[in-house]
Design an enzyme around this catalytic site. Sequence first.
Site, PDB file in Angstrom:
ATOM      1  N   GLU A  57       0.821  -1.202   0.000  1.00 46.10           N
ATOM      2  CA  GLU A  57       0.000   0.000   0.000  1.00 46.10           C
ATOM      3  C   GLU A  57       0.862   1.261   0.000  1.00 46.10           C
ATOM      4  OE1 GLU A  57      -2.133  -3.157   2.553  1.00 46.10           O
ATOM      5  OE2 GLU A  57      -0.090  -2.580   2.000  1.00 46.10           O
ATOM      6  N   TRP A 180      19.775 -35.948 -17.592  1.00 44.81           N
ATOM      7  CA  TRP A 180      18.579 -35.263 -17.092  1.00 44.81           C
ATOM      8  C   TRP A 180      17.347 -36.023 -17.565  1.00 44.81           C
ATOM      9  CZ3 TRP A 180      19.366 -31.676 -13.578  1.00 44.81           C
ATOM     10  CH2 TRP A 180      20.540 -30.946 -13.582  1.00 44.81           C
ATOM     11  N   LEU A 214      21.292 -26.374  -4.700  1.00 41.37           N
ATOM     12  CA  LEU A 214      19.954 -26.081  -4.174  1.00 41.37           C
ATOM     13  C   LEU A 214      19.667 -24.581  -4.089  1.00 41.37           C
ATOM     14  CD1 LEU A 214      19.465 -28.785  -1.393  1.00 41.37           C
ATOM     15  CD2 LEU A 214      18.723 -28.821  -3.784  1.00 41.37           C
ATOM     16  N   ARG A 217      19.058 -20.436  -9.724  1.00 48.50           N
ATOM     17  CA  ARG A 217      19.992 -19.965 -10.745  1.00 48.50           C
ATOM     18  C   ARG A 217      19.334 -19.745 -12.105  1.00 48.50           C
ATOM     19  NH1 ARG A 217      21.925 -24.504  -8.738  1.00 48.50           N
ATOM     20  NH2 ARG A 217      21.811 -25.648 -10.710  1.00 48.50           N
ATOM     21  N   GLU A 300      13.464 -31.191  -2.185  1.00 49.79           N
ATOM     22  CA  GLU A 300      14.129 -31.870  -3.309  1.00 49.79           C
ATOM     23  C   GLU A 300      15.066 -32.891  -2.684  1.00 49.79           C
ATOM     24  OE1 GLU A 300      15.644 -29.787  -6.636  1.00 49.79           O
ATOM     25  OE2 GLU A 300      14.246 -28.100  -6.438  1.00 49.79           O
ATOM     26  N   PRO A 303      14.435 -40.832  -2.489  1.00 49.88           N
ATOM     27  CA  PRO A 303      13.262 -41.638  -2.137  1.00 49.88           C
ATOM     28  C   PRO A 303      13.130 -41.923  -0.647  1.00 49.88           C
ATOM     29  CG  PRO A 303      14.888 -42.950  -3.356  1.00 49.88           C
ATOM     30  CD  PRO A 303      15.301 -41.523  -3.470  1.00 49.88           C
TER      31      PRO A 303
END
Length: 371
Positions: A57, A180, A214, A217, A300, A303
């Site tokens: 505001e 990847w 982590l 970027r 991230e 398992p």
Amino acid sequence: MASSPLDRVRMAEALALAEASFGLTEPNPRVGCVIGDETGRVFGRGSTQQAGGPHAEVMALRDAAAAGHDPHGATAWVSLEPCAHHGRTPPCCDALAAAGIGRVVVALADPFPKVAGRGIERLRAAGITVELADTDQASAAREINIGFFSRFERGRPWVRLKAAASIDGRTALNNGVSQWITGPDARRDGHAWRRRASAVLTGIGTVLADDPRLDVRLVPSVGQPLRVVVDTRLRLPSTARLLAPPGRVLVYTAGEPRAGAALAASGAEIVTAPAAVGHVDLAAVIADLGRRGVNEVHVEAGPRLNGALLQAGCVDELLLYVAPLLIGPGRPIADRAPLDVLTAAHAFEYVDVERVGTDLRLRARPRTAAT
């Protein structure tokens, strides 16, 4: 309730301003404000700045003043109730009243106990007309600040578990190779979700195997989220890339904190957490992050930690990138014991499905999650 076409357009602009402040306002909420008149003219726009800086505001009022506009009698469209308390900055409801604003449209009330309707009350007491936005825009405003609402309504951050997997649910080959599985667009989108989080959390297994940074970027960001490592036996090497600045690092361990002297010298904060069956109590970790002002936790991890977080009931949302690949044997998204009946499975419902480059982005939440 405000429902004119102009109100909807201006509130949509305020919501977009709030979204543009991802990665900036923590631990405060992301808020946008537009000031204008009923003829359609816009006098000023603003969004909340870094903690201790001006709120949306005030930024919009300054923008109007810089453009030579007098906001007396104007309308302010705000994506969250103006604050009514004097924290690091003075109350925004007082700033609006002092500027002579005649009407305020608010997307929804602020859950912060020192506000929680008091901002609206003070505006009305000052003779300002206050109206609420349509339900769908209120829902959109809540989504932008879902972690902030979670922290004050449930006492814990919103936990979003991210994974990139093949169609058959594999996050890596049996030998651990994962770069990847998904394409560059999905990786860039994943960094945008990192940016909106207050903290990125991983486990020591992922750090030892992949040595990730982590950080954010692949998309522009004014800051870096807190990086959090769950490390029961304090095995994090002082050479780990995630320890590199900028940004803070928090390590939760059930071991002896004195063993982390080298890590502390690297700038990491070591926290001894309660232990649960030989590992760190994950619910206690999430609760502690909430007490530290963390609104959203972006996970991230591998398992094992993913499965443990699910088993502990700590996951509020899945963020899954699915690549058009069939890998066969490989590593799963989450480890858990075999089931005998389907009714014992973790049940989710999709809240969003979108194509990102060559991959799909799926967002799902537990059927019992409070949203």
